[in-house]
Design a protein around this motif. Structure first.
Motif, PDB file in Angstrom:
ATOM      1  N   SER A 109      40.088 -10.412  17.276  1.00 53.73           N
ATOM      2  CA  SER A 109      41.080 -10.732  16.923  1.00 53.73           C
ATOM      3  C   SER A 109      41.764 -10.243  15.728  1.00 53.73           C
ATOM      4  O   SER A 109      43.353 -10.753  15.659  1.00 53.73           O
ATOM      5  N   ASP A 110      41.536  -9.074  15.470  1.00 51.76           N
ATOM      6  CA  ASP A 110      42.469  -7.963  15.087  1.00 51.76           C
ATOM      7  C   ASP A 110      42.319  -8.542  13.638  1.00 51.76           C
ATOM      8  O   ASP A 110      43.275  -8.965  12.272  1.00 51.76           O
ATOM      9  N   ALA A 111      41.562  -9.572  12.393  1.00 53.35           N
ATOM     10  CA  ALA A 111      41.267 -10.727  11.503  1.00 53.35           C
ATOM     11  C   ALA A 111      39.809 -10.024  10.495  1.00 53.35           C
ATOM     12  O   ALA A 111      39.113 -11.014  10.363  1.00 53.35           O
ATOM     13  N   THR A 112      39.238  -8.182  10.954  1.00 55.43           N
ATOM     14  CA  THR A 112      37.658  -8.366  10.098  1.00 55.43           C
ATOM     15  C   THR A 112      38.285  -8.962   8.754  1.00 55.43           C
ATOM     16  O   THR A 112      39.183  -8.139   8.441  1.00 55.43           O
ATOM     17  N   PRO A 113      37.149  -9.577   8.821  1.00 58.27           N
ATOM     18  CA  PRO A 113      36.815  -9.773   7.051  1.00 58.27           C
ATOM     19  C   PRO A 113      36.711  -8.884   6.562  1.00 58.27           C
ATOM     20  O   PRO A 113      36.468  -7.577   6.421  1.00 58.27           O
ATOM     21  N   GLU A 114      37.308  -8.843   5.268  1.00 58.04           N
ATOM     22  CA  GLU A 114      37.245  -7.874   4.110  1.00 58.04           C
ATOM     23  C   GLU A 114      35.687  -7.504   3.687  1.00 58.04           C
ATOM     24  O   GLU A 114      35.469  -6.477   3.098  1.00 58.04           O
ATOM     25  N   LYS A 115      35.176  -9.020   3.430  1.00 55.98           N
ATOM     26  CA  LYS A 115      34.023  -8.928   2.958  1.00 55.98           C
ATOM     27  C   LYS A 115      32.943 -10.122   3.128  1.00 55.98           C
ATOM     28  O   LYS A 115      33.770 -11.022   3.641  1.00 55.98           O
ATOM     29  N   VAL A 116      31.953 -10.245   3.214  1.00 56.86           N
ATOM     30  CA  VAL A 116      31.332 -11.301   3.532  1.00 56.86           C
ATOM     31  C   VAL A 116      30.137 -11.248   2.313  1.00 56.86           C
ATOM     32  O   VAL A 116      29.569 -10.431   1.810  1.00 56.86           O
ATOM     33  N   TRP A 117      30.039 -12.408   2.370  1.00 59.39           N
ATOM     34  CA  TRP A 117      28.811 -13.192   1.274  1.00 59.39           C
ATOM     35  C   TRP A 117      27.497 -14.108   1.781  1.00 59.39           C
ATOM     36  O   TRP A 117      28.155 -15.142   2.510  1.00 59.39           O
ATOM     37  N   VAL A 118      26.487 -13.451   1.438  1.00 60.71           N
ATOM     38  CA  VAL A 118      25.605 -14.593   1.713  1.00 60.71           C
ATOM     39  C   VAL A 118      25.097 -15.157   1.090  1.00 60.71           C
ATOM     40  O   VAL A 118      24.340 -14.732  -0.122  1.00 60.71           O
ATOM     41  N   VAL A 119      24.582 -16.890   0.634  1.00 62.35           N
ATOM     42  CA  VAL A 119      24.592 -17.293  -0.511  1.00 62.35           C
ATOM     43  C   VAL A 119      23.159 -17.990  -0.094  1.00 62.35           C
ATOM     44  O   VAL A 119      22.836 -19.046   1.235  1.00 62.35           O
ATOM     45  N   ARG A 120      21.927 -18.443  -0.337  1.00 63.22           N
ATOM     46  CA  ARG A 120      21.381 -19.207  -0.366  1.00 63.22           C
ATOM     47  C   ARG A 120      20.648 -19.704  -1.884  1.00 63.22           C
ATOM     48  O   ARG A 120      21.177 -19.127  -3.361  1.00 63.22           O
ATOM     49  N   ASP A 121      20.056 -21.496  -1.783  1.00 57.62           N
ATOM     50  CA  ASP A 121      19.997 -21.907  -2.631  1.00 57.62           C
ATOM     51  C   ASP A 121      18.442 -22.133  -3.531  1.00 57.62           C
ATOM     52  O   ASP A 121      17.449 -22.310  -4.303  1.00 57.62           O
ATOM     53  N   SER A 122      17.589 -20.962  -3.152  1.00 57.54           N
ATOM     54  CA  SER A 122      16.126 -20.736  -2.596  1.00 57.54           C
ATOM     55  C   SER A 122      15.868 -19.348  -3.343  1.00 57.54           C
ATOM     56  O   SER A 122      16.446 -17.896  -2.702  1.00 57.54           O
ATOM     57  N   GLU A 123      15.218 -19.256  -4.036  1.00 57.26           N
ATOM     58  CA  GLU A 123      14.448 -17.838  -4.359  1.00 57.26           C
ATOM     59  C   GLU A 123      13.931 -17.265  -3.491  1.00 57.26           C
ATOM     60  O   GLU A 123      13.535 -15.483  -3.750  1.00 57.26           O
ATOM     61  N   CYS A 124      13.519 -17.597  -2.793  1.00 55.23           N
ATOM     62  CA  CYS A 124      11.955 -16.908  -1.944  1.00 55.23           C
ATOM     63  C   CYS A 124      12.350 -16.334  -1.031  1.00 55.23           C
ATOM     64  O   CYS A 124      11.495 -15.229  -1.017  1.00 55.23           O
ATOM     65  N   THR A 125      13.389 -16.627  -0.292  1.00 57.91           N
ATOM     66  CA  THR A 125      13.524 -15.951   0.792  1.00 57.91           C
ATOM     67  C   THR A 125      14.374 -14.592   0.127  1.00 57.91           C
ATOM     68  O   THR A 125      14.211 -13.246   1.284  1.00 57.91           O
ATOM     69  N   LEU A 126      15.428 -14.587  -0.659  1.00 59.27           N
ATOM     70  CA  LEU A 126      15.629 -13.724  -1.855  1.00 59.27           C
ATOM     71  C   LEU A 126      14.743 -12.572  -2.037  1.00 59.27           C
ATOM     72  O   LEU A 126      15.237 -11.130  -1.917  1.00 59.27           O
ATOM     73  N   ALA A 127      13.798 -12.841  -2.568  1.00 58.38           N
ATOM     74  CA  ALA A 127      12.729 -12.007  -3.134  1.00 58.38           C
ATOM     75  C   ALA A 127      12.271 -11.161  -1.590  1.00 58.38           C
ATOM     76  O   ALA A 127      11.793 -10.652  -2.081  1.00 58.38           O
ATOM     77  N   SER A 128      11.984 -11.883  -0.456  1.00 59.10           N
ATOM     78  CA  SER A 128      11.069 -11.604   0.603  1.00 59.10           C
ATOM     79  C   SER A 128      11.688 -10.118   1.083  1.00 59.10           C
ATOM     80  O   SER A 128      11.187  -9.677   1.897  1.00 59.10           O
ATOM     81  N   LEU A 129      13.429 -10.454   0.994  1.00 56.64           N
ATOM     82  CA  LEU A 129      14.741  -9.729   1.935  1.00 56.64           C
ATOM     83  C   LEU A 129      15.158  -8.579   0.595  1.00 56.64           C
ATOM     84  O   LEU A 129      14.766  -7.559   1.264  1.00 56.64           O
TER      85      LEU A 129
END
Length: 269
Positions: free
Chosen positions: A175-195
């Protein structure tokens, strides 16, 4: 039987409770058409309640009414919630007037013993330098009958987030509205540490899902950056927009206009 539950304000207290069968309750669950997940905090309550019916021993029969007890009381409360709910409206547009530049997407995900979910908000800067944030889409899922650990539920939420985010970015790009940037946010560090682990070995369950997340992120980055350099972010539970879609205490008033569900928390403004 071919009987269906037809309810309104007038017969809510007197309708035939023998119509509350698993078959009819499945019809109630599926009667809410919500492909964008806009009312996910309410639909997830119905899905969790329906899943829990099949924890009973002996198993329920499709066309036999629920016995008096906690499950019947819970469903009566849910039906009352649906019947008494006032109209909830959502803006049909995702791009307001007087915007400057292109949007950013903020994707939250969460997981609990009951459910996991991903929620995406779109953020615009207006010509008067105000910020406009609105709910773009959400995707809730119930955990399986055989309970999984919370870290696994959170990881499943991350998988849903990567899928939903890829779909949203592709749709906006078309739709000609490609985002400038995306942010992914979580409240647990367990998954983030695995990634963030690169060389550590994973079992099949974690390895397959982390691989899919990384593949989806690579596809997203063909359209726009993820974070500053591909990283996912951590925040507190109070700022996690997906938390509402994994809980049982949501009411209609939690998703109406001008709530944090529709407009996002001040955290992303």
């Amino acid at each position: 039987s071919g009987s269906k539950i037809v309810l309104n304000h007038y017969n809510l207290q007197s309708f035939d409770k023998s119509l509350i069968t698993p078959r009819n309750l499945l019809s109630v669950v599926n009667s809410i058409y919500d492909p964008l997940g806009l009312v996910a905090p309410l639909t997830i309550k119905l899905r969790i309640a329906f899943r829990d019916l099949f924890r009973l021993d002996p198993p329920l029969q499709w066309d036999l009414p629920l016995d008096p007890g906690p499950d019947l009381s819970n469903w009566l409360a849910l039906i009352n919630l649906l019947v008494s709910a006032k109209c909830v409206s959502f803006p049909r547009y995702t791009r307001p007037q007087n915007v400057t530049g292109i949007p950013q997407l903020i994707c939250f995900f969460d997981g609990s013993d009951l459910a996991y979910a991903a929620v995406i908000y779109i953020r615009w800067v207006l010509s008067n330098e105000d910020v406009y944030v609105s709910l773009l889409c959400a995707k809730p899922r119930v955990t399986p009958l055989q309970r999984i650990s919370t870290p696994r539920s959170e990881l499943n939420g991350a998988v849903v987030a990567s899928r939903l985010l890829l779909s949203a970015v592709r749709s906006l790009a078309s739709s000609d509205a490609t985002p400038e940037k995306v942010w992914v946010v979580r409240d647990s560090e367990c998954t983030l540490a695995s990634l963030e682990k690169i060389n550590a070995p994973f079992g099949e369950y974690f390895g397959n899902r982390i691989g899919e997340i990384q593949d989806n992120q690579a596809q997203i980055e063909k359209f726009c950056p993820v974070g500053n350099s591909g990283e996912w972010w951590h925040t507190s539970s109070t700022n996690n927009g997906a938390d509402r879609a994994t809980r049982l205490d949501s009411l209609v008033t939690d998703i109406i206009e001008n709530t944090s569900w529709q407009c996002g928390t001040s955290y992303i403004e």
